[in-house]
Design a protein around this motif. Sequence first.
Motif, PDB file in Angstrom:
ATOM      1  N   ARG A 151       0.722  -0.959   0.204  1.00  0.00           N
ATOM      2  CA  ARG A 151      -0.068  -0.035  -0.230  1.00  0.00           C
ATOM      3  C   ARG A 151       0.907   1.283  -0.032  1.00  0.00           C
ATOM      4  NH1 ARG A 151      -3.762  -0.697   4.679  1.00  0.00           N
ATOM      5  NH2 ARG A 151      -4.464   1.475   4.879  1.00  0.00           N
ATOM      6  N   TYR A 152       2.275   1.141   0.620  1.00  0.00           N
ATOM      7  CA  TYR A 152       2.669   2.146   0.672  1.00  0.00           C
ATOM      8  C   TYR A 152       4.208   2.433  -0.176  1.00  0.00           C
ATOM      9  CZ  TYR A 152      -0.048   2.771   4.869  1.00  0.00           C
ATOM     10  OH  TYR A 152      -1.445   3.498   5.761  1.00  0.00           O
ATOM     11  N   PHE A 153       4.686   1.240  -0.826  1.00  0.00           N
ATOM     12  CA  PHE A 153       6.015   1.049  -1.130  1.00  0.00           C
ATOM     13  C   PHE A 153       5.843   0.477  -2.820  1.00  0.00           C
ATOM     14  CE2 PHE A 153       6.953   2.701   3.071  1.00  0.00           C
ATOM     15  CZ  PHE A 153       7.686   3.879   3.009  1.00  0.00           C
ATOM     16  N   PHE A 154       6.658   0.033  -3.141  1.00  0.00           N
ATOM     17  CA  PHE A 154       7.573  -0.123  -4.216  1.00  0.00           C
ATOM     18  C   PHE A 154       8.510  -0.833  -3.785  1.00  0.00           C
ATOM     19  CE2 PHE A 154       4.624   3.010  -7.051  1.00  0.00           C
ATOM     20  CZ  PHE A 154       3.977   1.938  -7.245  1.00  0.00           C
ATOM     21  N   TYR A 155       9.232  -2.087  -4.869  1.00  0.00           N
ATOM     22  CA  TYR A 155      10.128  -2.749  -3.998  1.00  0.00           C
ATOM     23  C   TYR A 155      10.760  -3.228  -5.351  1.00  0.00           C
ATOM     24  CZ  TYR A 155       8.388  -2.185   0.613  1.00  0.00           C
ATOM     25  OH  TYR A 155       7.465  -1.903   1.692  1.00  0.00           O
ATOM     26  N   ALA A 156      12.131  -2.550  -5.986  1.00  0.00           N
ATOM     27  CA  ALA A 156      12.524  -3.313  -6.878  1.00  0.00           C
ATOM     28  C   ALA A 156      13.679  -5.058  -6.443  1.00  0.00           C
ATOM     29  CB  ALA A 156      12.896  -1.830  -8.287  1.00  0.00           C
ATOM     30  N   VAL A 157      13.707  -5.336  -6.656  1.00  0.00           N
ATOM     31  CA  VAL A 157      14.989  -6.070  -6.013  1.00  0.00           C
ATOM     32  C   VAL A 157      16.339  -6.270  -7.520  1.00  0.00           C
ATOM     33  CG1 VAL A 157      15.962  -8.153  -5.418  1.00  0.00           C
ATOM     34  CG2 VAL A 157      13.810  -7.150  -4.841  1.00  0.00           C
ATOM     35  N   LEU A 158      17.356  -5.793  -7.202  1.00  0.00           N
ATOM     36  CA  LEU A 158      18.501  -5.708  -8.042  1.00  0.00           C
ATOM     37  C   LEU A 158      19.193  -6.292  -7.843  1.00  0.00           C
ATOM     38  CD1 LEU A 158      17.237  -1.870  -8.787  1.00  0.00           C
ATOM     39  CD2 LEU A 158      16.775  -3.281  -9.655  1.00  0.00           C
ATOM     40  N   GLU A 159      20.527  -6.557  -8.875  1.00  0.00           N
ATOM     41  CA  GLU A 159      22.157  -7.188  -8.516  1.00  0.00           C
ATOM     42  C   GLU A 159      22.624  -5.860  -7.632  1.00  0.00           C
ATOM     43  OE1 GLU A 159      25.371  -8.199 -11.343  1.00  0.00           O
ATOM     44  OE2 GLU A 159      24.230  -6.460 -12.079  1.00  0.00           O
ATOM     45  N   LEU A 160      23.175  -6.784  -6.763  1.00  0.00           N
ATOM     46  CA  LEU A 160      23.819  -6.133  -5.730  1.00  0.00           C
ATOM     47  C   LEU A 160      25.180  -5.298  -5.915  1.00  0.00           C
ATOM     48  CD1 LEU A 160      24.433  -5.063  -2.920  1.00  0.00           C
ATOM     49  CD2 LEU A 160      25.164  -6.900  -1.780  1.00  0.00           C
ATOM     50  N   LEU A 161      25.904  -3.978  -6.513  1.00  0.00           N
ATOM     51  CA  LEU A 161      26.924  -3.351  -6.965  1.00  0.00           C
ATOM     52  C   LEU A 161      27.465  -3.344  -5.432  1.00  0.00           C
ATOM     53  CD1 LEU A 161      25.689  -2.202  -9.874  1.00  0.00           C
ATOM     54  CD2 LEU A 161      26.424  -4.205  -9.856  1.00  0.00           C
ATOM     55  N   ALA A 162      28.415  -3.591  -5.256  1.00  0.00           N
ATOM     56  CA  ALA A 162      29.448  -3.454  -3.759  1.00  0.00           C
ATOM     57  C   ALA A 162      30.211  -2.015  -4.071  1.00  0.00           C
ATOM     58  CB  ALA A 162      30.104  -4.739  -3.145  1.00  0.00           C
ATOM     59  N   GLY A 163      31.098  -2.314  -4.970  1.00  0.00           N
ATOM     60  CA  GLY A 163      31.730  -1.022  -4.914  1.00  0.00           C
ATOM     61  C   GLY A 163      31.988  -0.090  -5.464  1.00  0.00           C
ATOM     62  N   GLY A 164      30.881   0.249  -5.429  1.00  0.00           N
ATOM     63  CA  GLY A 164      30.136   2.129  -4.553  1.00  0.00           C
ATOM     64  C   GLY A 164      30.538   2.683  -6.707  1.00  0.00           C
ATOM     65  N   GLU A 165      30.142   4.469  -6.594  1.00  0.00           N
ATOM     66  CA  GLU A 165      30.209   4.605  -8.003  1.00  0.00           C
ATOM     67  C   GLU A 165      30.992   5.206  -8.533  1.00  0.00           C
ATOM     68  OE1 GLU A 165      27.201   8.293  -6.491  1.00  0.00           O
ATOM     69  OE2 GLU A 165      25.931   7.312  -5.766  1.00  0.00           O
ATOM     70  N   LEU A 166      30.943   5.252  -9.524  1.00  0.00           N
ATOM     71  CA  LEU A 166      32.653   6.205  -9.936  1.00  0.00           C
ATOM     72  C   LEU A 166      32.828   7.248  -9.904  1.00  0.00           C
ATOM     73  CD1 LEU A 166      34.437   6.061 -12.727  1.00  0.00           C
ATOM     74  CD2 LEU A 166      31.723   6.733 -14.166  1.00  0.00           C
ATOM     75  N   PHE A 167      31.749   8.809  -9.424  1.00  0.00           N
ATOM     76  CA  PHE A 167      31.453   9.612  -9.113  1.00  0.00           C
ATOM     77  C   PHE A 167      32.526   9.251  -7.728  1.00  0.00           C
ATOM     78  CE2 PHE A 167      30.650  13.087  -6.514  1.00  0.00           C
ATOM     79  CZ  PHE A 167      30.332  14.048  -7.724  1.00  0.00           C
ATOM     80  N   TYR A 168      32.505   8.941  -7.019  1.00  0.00           N
ATOM     81  CA  TYR A 168      33.717   8.612  -5.648  1.00  0.00           C
ATOM     82  C   TYR A 168      34.399   8.747  -6.124  1.00  0.00           C
ATOM     83  CZ  TYR A 168      28.520   9.673  -3.022  1.00  0.00           C
ATOM     84  OH  TYR A 168      27.671  10.961  -2.415  1.00  0.00           O
ATOM     85  N   ARG A 169      34.808   7.839  -6.232  1.00  0.00           N
ATOM     86  CA  ARG A 169      36.299   6.718  -6.963  1.00  0.00           C
ATOM     87  C   ARG A 169      36.914   8.461  -7.865  1.00  0.00           C
ATOM     88  NH1 ARG A 169      37.915   1.371  -8.283  1.00  0.00           N
ATOM     89  NH2 ARG A 169      36.032  -0.260  -6.833  1.00  0.00           N
ATOM     90  N   ILE A 170      35.971   9.436  -8.914  1.00  0.00           N
ATOM     91  CA  ILE A 170      36.689  10.372  -9.702  1.00  0.00           C
ATOM     92  C   ILE A 170      37.045  11.063  -8.525  1.00  0.00           C
ATOM     93  CG2 ILE A 170      36.654  12.574 -11.638  1.00  0.00           C
ATOM     94  CD1 ILE A 170      34.281  10.214 -12.638  1.00  0.00           C
ATOM     95  N   VAL A 171      36.221  11.562  -7.682  1.00  0.00           N
ATOM     96  CA  VAL A 171      36.209  12.370  -6.038  1.00  0.00           C
ATOM     97  C   VAL A 171      37.734  12.496  -5.716  1.00  0.00           C
ATOM     98  CG1 VAL A 171      36.062  13.607  -4.177  1.00  0.00           C
ATOM     99  CG2 VAL A 171      33.872  12.886  -6.580  1.00  0.00           C
ATOM    100  N   LYS A 172      37.793  10.930  -5.464  1.00  0.00           N
ATOM    101  CA  LYS A 172      39.169  10.909  -4.391  1.00  0.00           C
ATOM    102  C   LYS A 172      39.566  10.804  -5.208  1.00  0.00           C
ATOM    103  CE  LYS A 172      39.789   5.971  -1.831  1.00  0.00           C
ATOM    104  NZ  LYS A 172      39.314   4.661  -1.444  1.00  0.00           N
TER     105      LYS A 172
END
Length: 292
Positions: free
Chosen positions: A112-133
Amino acid sequence: MGNHCGKGCHPRLGDYSISKGLLVTRGEDDIRRHYKIGKELGSGSFGQVRECTKRDTNEVFAVKIIERKMTAKEKMIPGRPSNEQMMRSEVNILKMLDHPHIVKYVDFFEDRYFFYAVLELLAGGELFYRIVKRTKLTEQDASNFCKQMISALAYLHERQIVHRDIKAENFMYKGQSPDAVVKLIDFGMSSRLPESGYLTDLCGSPHYISPELIERHYGCSVDMWAFGVMLFLMLFGRYPFEGSKPALIAKEVQTKDIDWTTEECLHLTDSCIDFVSRLLDRNPKTRLTAAQ
């Protein structure tokens, strides 16, 4: 989305559980019957992403959780689709896709309150953060990522699907290792091209928006422009078009010419500059395509 709300709260009230102060129906097809929902992996204006474990196999996935109800602020954004439209569109598109550099769809639930999409787990973080780092990447590193990203875009465009939100935050690493593969995520703004061959909705992130998207008459080429912006960000550690508000960024997108002869460009090869400049071509007809 835990099953209790702290001291003094019961984990269950009849057929409901309390989640962030909202009552969530435990229906026949409740996600919690199939998956154990765990720690938060990320959150944003769209909702949140949590780790989840399949109860019968112990496989670990990610679940994207979006509220059915839009906030007053979200409703005020012109042309913004509802949360339900975005989630159903994303799931319908992801169901059709199978590519090594695109996040894999697993399952979908709603209550009634939420939608849930189950997806492959990507555990390495965003490309953006590696660029910032690292501030910026070497041309060699950038080219390795490019091959993976371009193959994902070519696959989408061949199927007449425009992602419409290509940016460094929407590419994630499968794992933590330096050579982990990158995968494209977040298809909430994606759309199939209509028979006319072009789209007219204004959407996407201000720094990545293309001239023809501003004009509201565009196709797959908008993803290639955004890809060029992302590549520029990787190589220079900044965006090619900037401004304190979206209107000023849009003005730069439409009028600013990039000077490729500055000292800042000296460390790059001629072929690299040629490649990026052909992606940031204001004319969508002569801009590089993913297939090219």
